[in-house]
Design an enzyme around this catalytic site. Sequence first.
Site, PDB file in Angstrom:
ATOM      1  N   HIS A 134      33.865 -33.746 -21.424  1.00 30.28           N
ATOM      2  CA  HIS A 134      33.595 -32.358 -21.037  1.00 30.28           C
ATOM      3  C   HIS A 134      34.145 -31.473 -22.165  1.00 30.28           C
ATOM      4  CE1 HIS A 134      34.305 -28.587 -18.786  1.00 30.28           C
ATOM      5  NE2 HIS A 134      33.421 -29.031 -17.914  1.00 30.28           N
ATOM      6  N   ASP A 211      41.749 -37.154 -19.032  1.00 25.07           N
ATOM      7  CA  ASP A 211      41.148 -36.101 -18.220  1.00 25.07           C
ATOM      8  C   ASP A 211      40.680 -36.761 -16.918  1.00 25.07           C
ATOM      9  OD1 ASP A 211      39.361 -34.445 -16.946  1.00 25.07           O
ATOM     10  OD2 ASP A 211      38.288 -33.840 -18.753  1.00 25.07           O
ATOM     11  N   GLN A 214      37.198 -35.855 -12.859  1.00 31.16           N
ATOM     12  CA  GLN A 214      36.136 -36.463 -12.046  1.00 31.16           C
ATOM     13  C   GLN A 214      36.576 -37.781 -11.415  1.00 31.16           C
ATOM     14  OE1 GLN A 214      33.318 -35.032 -11.223  1.00 31.16           O
ATOM     15  NE2 GLN A 214      33.264 -33.326 -12.673  1.00 31.16           N
ATOM     16  N   LYS A 237      37.990 -29.939  -7.298  1.00 30.17           N
ATOM     17  CA  LYS A 237      37.039 -31.052  -7.270  1.00 30.17           C
ATOM     18  C   LYS A 237      37.496 -32.147  -6.303  1.00 30.17           C
ATOM     19  CE  LYS A 237      35.767 -30.445 -12.125  1.00 30.17           C
ATOM     20  NZ  LYS A 237      34.525 -29.694 -12.038  1.00 30.17           N
ATOM     21  N   CYS A 375      28.440 -28.801 -19.511  1.00 31.15           N
ATOM     22  CA  CYS A 375      29.589 -28.626 -20.422  1.00 31.15           C
ATOM     23  C   CYS A 375      29.853 -29.913 -21.196  1.00 31.15           C
ATOM     24  CB  CYS A 375      30.848 -28.180 -19.683  1.00 31.15           C
ATOM     25  SG  CYS A 375      30.618 -26.646 -18.786  1.00 31.15           S
TER      26      CYS A 375
HETATM   27  N1  C6P Z   1      33.237 -30.139 -14.638  1.00 30.12           N
HETATM   28  C1  C6P Z   1      31.010 -30.134 -13.684  1.00 30.12           C
HETATM   29  O1  C6P Z   1      30.097 -29.626 -13.040  1.00 30.12           O
HETATM   30  P1  C6P Z   1      38.032 -27.076 -14.574  1.00 30.12           P
HETATM   31  O2  C6P Z   1      36.890 -26.115 -14.824  1.00 30.12           O
HETATM   32  O3  C6P Z   1      39.223 -26.768 -15.448  1.00 30.12           O
HETATM   33  O4  C6P Z   1      38.383 -27.216 -13.141  1.00 30.12           O
HETATM   34  O5  C6P Z   1      37.486 -28.529 -14.977  1.00 30.12           O
HETATM   35  C2  C6P Z   1      36.946 -28.753 -16.244  1.00 30.12           C
HETATM   36  C3  C6P Z   1      36.488 -30.156 -16.371  1.00 30.12           C
HETATM   37  C4  C6P Z   1      37.191 -31.022 -17.191  1.00 30.12           C
HETATM   38  N2  C6P Z   1      36.857 -32.307 -17.306  1.00 30.12           N
HETATM   39  C5  C6P Z   1      35.808 -32.833 -16.626  1.00 30.12           C
HETATM   40  C6  C6P Z   1      35.503 -34.289 -16.764  1.00 30.12           C
HETATM   41  C7  C6P Z   1      35.040 -32.015 -15.805  1.00 30.12           C
HETATM   42  O6  C6P Z   1      34.015 -32.545 -15.139  1.00 30.12           O
HETATM   43  C8  C6P Z   1      35.378 -30.646 -15.680  1.00 30.12           C
HETATM   44  C9  C6P Z   1      34.544 -29.724 -14.838  1.00 30.12           C
HETATM   45  C10 C6P Z   1      32.335 -29.420 -13.762  1.00 30.12           C
HETATM   46  O7  C6P Z   1      30.878 -31.223 -14.242  1.00 30.12           O
HETATM   47  C11 C6P Z   1      32.163 -27.965 -14.113  1.00 30.12           C
HETATM   48  S1  C6P Z   1      31.601 -27.729 -15.759  1.00 30.12           S
END
Ligand code: C6P
Length: 417
Positions: A134, A211, A214, A237, A375
């Site tokens: 991401h 990270d 997910q 999430k 993203c």
């Molecule tokens: N992915 C998706 O629809 P935040 O925005 O900080 O809570 O998470 C960012 C982020 C970081 N790493 C991974 C692997 C992610 O999937 C995400 C967020 C969402 O896939 C929104 S773009």
Amino acid sequence: MTDLSMASSATQSVLDVDAIRQDFPILAQQINGNPLVYLDNGASAHKPLAVLNAMDRYYREQHSNVHRGAHTLGDRATMVFEGARETVRAFVNAGSTEEIIWTRGTTEAINLIANGLAERLSAGDEILVSRMEHHANIVPWQMLAERTGARVVPVEVTASGELDLESFAALLNERTRIFAITHVSNVLGTVNPVASMVAQAKAAGAITVIDGAQAVPHFKPDVQALDCDFYAFSSHKMFGPTGIGVLYGRKQLLEAMPPYQGGGEMIERVSFERTTWNTLPYKFEAGTPAIAEAVGLGAAIDYLNRLDRVALEAAETGLLARANALVETVPGMQIIGTAAHRVPVMSFKIDGLHPSDIGTLLDQQGIAIRTGHHCAMPLMDFYGVPGTARASFAFYNTLDEVEQLFTALQKIQRLFA
Ligand code: C6P
């Protein structure tokens, strides 16, 4: 309200999804005249009553600022706030709550690390990331590279959406200072073999960052077993509120890192001559924290802990298997990401249809998915697509809903492709 321990007791290996759905009031609504089918859990998941009630109760009965007030409400707020930190510690199996830092989410957690490691990098150093990251696990490293003269080096993926482990091993060298990898891809659903990759990266002398954004909605990570230096994730999430996330960091590294932001709470003593920092984890928590959100995240973890994990994973595997089996019923549909080990996330394209049109047409039938680059533009470049449609499932989704998705896709394909 459903008693979850009843809904999926240890003796029951099948998740009682109907009962579980009663815990998520938002799911029981019509969208565009159809029952909502929510398959955008990868972007943000819904919140059970347990979370809504915990936050409501916090504001009705417990709220004040934390670590400050010499009064009962201040003590109550501090107790539930720090209790939530302990719940998170246990969830990731960290050795101490000193290693659990509240952040606004995964993005802020990774920015915090990148900022904190700047002093350790110099020109020519390498930061290894993967092509399936991401942007939150690419751009902060690019900004760090810009500041320090280091280089961001990508580990490539294979056509099936797995990491190319041979090239990963070949890329590790004495200049590799940081290795940052996603536990689970938000686009492909691939579960990466992070434990062995972390071990290899550590052997090369790198600091390791995972990270987990997910991963945590689907399984519990064990940071001690993974032996990683940092593990980041977002509450929203994993069925908790927005506005809060977690950074697990190895104590020695956190102690050596400078603070991320300055202000109240993160200091020990302030004078115009010399200011000193608070102890961990508060050194990284400037200002009034997201207290109700921490309580909400704690409640989300408690809720997940009451579910039968084995049954949950089996239910999710069942959803993905049903979706995989139905792909051939939609002419011209192709799955992007067919790794052997996946969480229930399905990115796809359909010949003759733009992903955003698929999203709009599904929404007209009450089905929520995400479309676009997710993203993850470097990954889109690899697959030669501007974007994909993505259905991401949670344990509260049903096999019926999977079928409704495919029935809707068949209809869209017939009418518009
Ligand atoms: N992915 C998706 O629809 P935040 O925005 O900080 O809570 O998470 C960012 C982020 C970081 N790493 C991974 C692997 C992610 O999937 C995400 C967020 C969402 O896939 C929104 S773009």
